[in-house]
Design an enzyme around this catalytic site. Structure first.
Site, PDB file in Angstrom:
ATOM      1  N   ARG A   1       1.551   1.516  -5.992  1.00 21.97           N
ATOM      2  CA  ARG A   1       1.792   0.594  -4.774  1.00 21.97           C
ATOM      3  C   ARG A   1       0.426  -0.384  -4.578  1.00 21.97           C
ATOM      4  O   ARG A   1       0.343  -1.224  -3.765  1.00 21.97           O
ATOM      5  CB  ARG A   1       2.083   1.289  -3.577  1.00 21.97           C
TER       6      ARG A   1
ATOM      7  N   ASN B   1       0.932   0.413   5.652  1.00 24.02           N
ATOM      8  CA  ASN B   1       1.376  -0.427   4.646  1.00 24.02           C
ATOM      9  C   ASN B   1       2.206  -1.520   5.316  1.00 24.02           C
ATOM     10  O   ASN B   1       3.268  -1.436   6.234  1.00 24.02           O
ATOM     11  CB  ASN B   1       2.514   0.542   3.751  1.00 24.02           C
ATOM     12  N   GLY B   2       1.748  -2.779   4.954  1.00 22.53           N
ATOM     13  CA  GLY B   2       2.598  -3.801   5.570  1.00 22.53           C
ATOM     14  C   GLY B   2       1.668  -4.814   6.080  1.00 22.53           C
ATOM     15  O   GLY B   2       0.537  -4.868   5.466  1.00 22.53           O
TER      16      GLY B   2
ATOM     17  N   GLU C   1      10.893 -13.891 -19.233  1.00 17.41           N
ATOM     18  CA  GLU C   1      10.596 -12.491 -19.083  1.00 17.41           C
ATOM     19  C   GLU C   1       9.211 -12.449 -19.935  1.00 17.41           C
ATOM     20  O   GLU C   1       8.370 -11.731 -19.599  1.00 17.41           O
ATOM     21  CB  GLU C   1      11.585 -11.569 -19.497  1.00 17.41           C
TER      22      GLU C   1
ATOM     23  N   GLU D   1       1.162 -11.323 -16.890  1.00 14.79           N
ATOM     24  CA  GLU D   1       0.812 -10.100 -16.041  1.00 14.79           C
ATOM     25  C   GLU D   1      -0.243  -9.281 -16.749  1.00 14.79           C
ATOM     26  O   GLU D   1      -1.143  -8.729 -15.832  1.00 14.79           O
ATOM     27  CB  GLU D   1       2.115  -9.380 -15.685  1.00 14.79           C
TER      28      GLU D   1
ATOM     29  N   LYS E   1       5.652 -11.341 -18.603  1.00 15.42           N
ATOM     30  CA  LYS E   1       4.722 -10.183 -19.007  1.00 15.42           C
ATOM     31  C   LYS E   1       3.324 -10.381 -19.684  1.00 15.42           C
ATOM     32  O   LYS E   1       2.403  -9.768 -19.519  1.00 15.42           O
ATOM     33  CB  LYS E   1       5.525  -9.371 -20.294  1.00 15.42           C
TER      34      LYS E   1
ATOM     35  N   TRP F   1      -3.365  -1.969  -1.382  1.00 10.05           N
ATOM     36  CA  TRP F   1      -3.096  -3.650  -2.221  1.00 10.05           C
ATOM     37  C   TRP F   1      -3.741  -4.351  -0.962  1.00 10.05           C
ATOM     38  O   TRP F   1      -3.033  -4.543  -0.079  1.00 10.05           O
ATOM     39  CB  TRP F   1      -1.782  -3.613  -2.901  1.00 10.05           C
TER      40      TRP F   1
ATOM     41  N   CYS G   1       0.740  -1.191   0.009  1.00  7.95           N
ATOM     42  CA  CYS G   1       0.265   0.077   0.022  1.00  7.95           C
ATOM     43  C   CYS G   1       0.768   1.236   0.062  1.00  7.95           C
ATOM     44  O   CYS G   1       2.102   1.187   0.390  1.00  7.95           O
ATOM     45  CB  CYS G   1      -0.924   0.036   1.117  1.00  7.95           C
TER      46      CYS G   1
ATOM     47  N   LYS H   1       3.165  -2.254  -8.245  1.00  3.30           N
ATOM     48  CA  LYS H   1       4.509  -2.230  -8.645  1.00  3.30           C
ATOM     49  C   LYS H   1       5.646  -2.430  -7.593  1.00  3.30           C
ATOM     50  O   LYS H   1       6.508  -3.267  -7.739  1.00  3.30           O
ATOM     51  CB  LYS H   1       4.944  -1.009  -9.183  1.00  3.30           C
TER      52      LYS H   1
ATOM     53  N   HIS I   1      11.680 -32.951 -22.316  1.00  3.40           N
ATOM     54  CA  HIS I   1      11.821 -33.409 -20.938  1.00  3.40           C
ATOM     55  C   HIS I   1      10.365 -33.017 -20.344  1.00  3.40           C
ATOM     56  O   HIS I   1      10.231 -33.241 -19.168  1.00  3.40           O
ATOM     57  CB  HIS I   1      12.692 -32.816 -20.182  1.00  3.40           C
TER      58      HIS I   1
END
Length: 607
Positions: free
Chosen positions: A27, A98-99, A479, A486, A483, A74, A2, A602, A502
């Site tokens: 955030r 926050n936390g 990556e 996401e 992306k 968040w 947050c 983020k 495999h």
């Protein structure tokens, strides 16, 4: 993850709080809220969803008052509803957080047994009720706040205002960043300097365990034992300039098109184009004497670290361990005496990477941070820092920050190679020249945008997508898959191409696009062989290559996108750009929220 902000101001606080929250929305954007003191009473406005909903609420029902706190959330404990939105309040105190308060369930049970009635599902309300209980017993706000802090465990940043105290707010940090900003006759607190940049550039950072009493004429700091301490005020390099999208539809699109400039600015710090040498600043360790190196990070930054491992081991012959930070701290590996570590982060505030930093330093490792924010906790607490010059990155999915991290790690790899006498002057010049060509090649890749958009139209139809690469392009395949997941919400996986047989080849059929990173070079033939195995089973091969590799791939690939020819050393940086562009265009076609994808933030400042 947050974002919190507070103001003890001269004018109305709500507009300042709202603007600061806009800069903190990266955030979290599940809900938002503001509380101010109005004639000594606590008043608040909250809204579910993004910050625009809170702005609309404030427009309909303005909130006066010169002292207040704000929050963008968040969600961790409790659904992202208005009821669970911060600030959380009683008639005596209001708090933003926050936390995570790890012992909230135990404390909640204790207070409920005493008759306390909770209104939300959040861990934050536990702290609010603790403070309120002390206030109800006649303690002053400062005493009540300090007493409540002694009872809570976890990682948190807190800000609180108190009814009847219109020129005071209190703040505390434990494992999450928090800054105090100094104005003229007004004061501020915020999760980071970016939030406070429009308000002031004079910043003091709370250190681990600190709490502070902030009034309109200054701040008094206390350490974890309650002892008065001084905290240095510094001038931040950040400015209050608003980062806009320009003519682009999304911040992510704008940031993708900033790759050439960001790469040029970052490389210019560490490369001398006249002598073709790498010029590294003083490092916290001597690469020539290192017995072993640990690289740790989270998300895309970890994937940059994986590429860095290939480069450093290959060029410097230095053994490298690469660990996801959230695993490193619990794996608790044996660390080489006299070893070094590189931590990679865009924000420099990632909770797991900060915990890895502390573990590594406790284990006697000298730590170098590669960060984008010079004022960040990681930059300040490491033994040294190298800066990426990516500028603010507003889109939640990292793009230009990722390639800037790769650029710094590439420079480090060359510098380490020279320091350890594994590279000749000629080799250094050749590799430096390859990096100097990267910004121009990045611009040429962006000119393939329309072609990549056509490829995206095919990928957007899929439920599952595979990304393949070999060597240092394997992390770039990871990556690309990350992306796509996401921002488009399509299931995607990245694999080392040689691992196809495999297991993953069982997934291949005519509905599964296989996106391949396959430039010409020493691994081309082997990668192409793996792709032919997938094509023989109906896989739809979509390859990124160069002019030399394109003819062979076109014999069986459904689509081939030609990228500029580049030295194999620079290929990972350049191939990151088209896979990010591909994900962007797929997301746009699917109509998802590109800049603020669901469930993400983020800067991940909680475990």
């Amino acid at each position: 993850m947050c974002g919190i902000v507070g103001v003890v101001g001269r004018g109305e606080a709500a507009p300042l709080l709202l603007e600061a929250l806009r800069r903190l929305e990266y955030r979290g954007y599940d809900s938002a809220g503001i509380a101010t003191l109005v004639d000594g009473r606590i008043e608040r406005r909250r809204a579910e969803g993004k910050l625009g909903n809170l702005a609309a609420t404030l427009e309909r029902d303005p909130l006066p008052g010169t002292t207040g706190i704000g929050h963008t959330r968040w969600a961790t404990h409790g659904a992202p509803t208005e009821r669970n939105a911060h600030p959380h309040s009683t008639r005596r105190v209001s708090v933003v957080h926050n936390g995570i308060i790890e012992n909230h369930a135990e404390l909640r049970a204790e207070m409920e047994a005493e008759g306390a009635e909770f209104e939300t599902e959040t861990d934050t309300e536990t702290f609010v009720r603790l403070v309120d209980r002390h206030l109800a017993r006649g303690q002053a706000p400062e005493e009540a706040f300090a007493a409540a802090l002694k009872r809570v465990h976890g990682a948190f940043a807190l800000a609180a205002v108190f009814a009847g105290h219109p020129r005071t707010l209190m703040a505390a940090r434990q494992g999450a960043p928090l800054a105090v900003g100094y104005g003229e006759g007004e004061m501020f607190v915020g999760s980071d300097a970016l939030a406070l940049a429009p308000l002031t550039r004079r910043i003091a950072y709370l250190e681990e365990g600190d709490w502070a009493v902030v009034t309109d004429d200054g701040a008094r700091f206390h350490d974890a034992q309650g002892r008065p301490v001084e905290r240095a005020v510094r001038v931040t390099a950040l400015t209050g300039a608003v980062t806009g999208k320009g003519n682009y539809r999304h911040f992510m699109e704008k940031e993708l098109h900033e790759h050439p400039a960001v790469l040029g600015d970052t490389l210019r710090q560490y490369l001398d184009p006249k002598t073709l040498e790498v010029r590294l600043p003083r490092l916290p360790f001597d690469p020539a004497r290192l017995p072993r190196l640990t690289i740790s990070a989270c998300g895309s930054a970890f994937l940059a670290g994986l590429v860095g491992r290939y480069w450093i081991e290959g060029l410097a012959r230095l053994p490298v361990d690469a660990d996801v930070a959230s695993e490193l701290r619990y794996r608790d590996p044996p660390l080489a005496e006299g070893g070094g570590a590189i931590l990679v982060s865009q924000s420099g505030e990632t909770a797991d990477t900060m915990a890895a930093l502390q573990l590594l330093r406790a284990g006697g490792q000298r730590v170098l941070a590669v960060v984008n924010v010079p004022e960040s906790s990681m930059a300040r607490e490491s033994d040294g820092a190298l800066l990426t010059v990516a500028g603010p990155e507003i889109g939640v999915a990292s793009t230009k920050a990722f390639t800037a991290q790769l650029a710094v790690l590439a420079c480090l790899a060359i510098g380490f190679g020279r320091a350890r006498r594994e590279l000749s002057t000629l080799d250094e010049g050749r590799l430096t020249q390859a990096l100097l060509e990267v910004p121009g090649n990045a611009a040429a890749i962006l000119e393939r945008d329309a072609e990549i958009r056509e490829l995206a139209a095919e990928v957007a139809k899929a439920r599952d997508v595979l990304f393949l690469g070999r060597g240092p392009l394997y992390p770039i395949a990871l990556e690309g898959a990350l992306k796509l997941k996401e921002i488009s919400y399509i299931h995607a996986e990245g694999y080392a191409a040689g691992e196809m047989k495999h297991g993953p080849i069982a997934l291949v059929d005519s509905d599964v696009p296989v996106v391949a990173l396959c430039p010409s070079g020493p691994l081309f033939e082997k990668t192409m062989s793996n792709l032919q195995e997938a094509a023989a089973r109906g896989g739809r091969i979509m390859a990124f290559t160069d002019a030399e590799g394109a003819p062979a791939l076109r014999r069986f690939a459904e689509r081939v996108v030609e990228l500029p020819h580049a030295c194999a050393f620079a290929a990972p940086i350049l191939h990151a750009i088209p896979v990010q562009l591909l994900a962007y265009h797929v997301a746009v076609l699917k109509g998802t929220d590109v800049d603020q994808p669901r469930n993400l933030a983020k800067s991940v400042t909680v475990e």
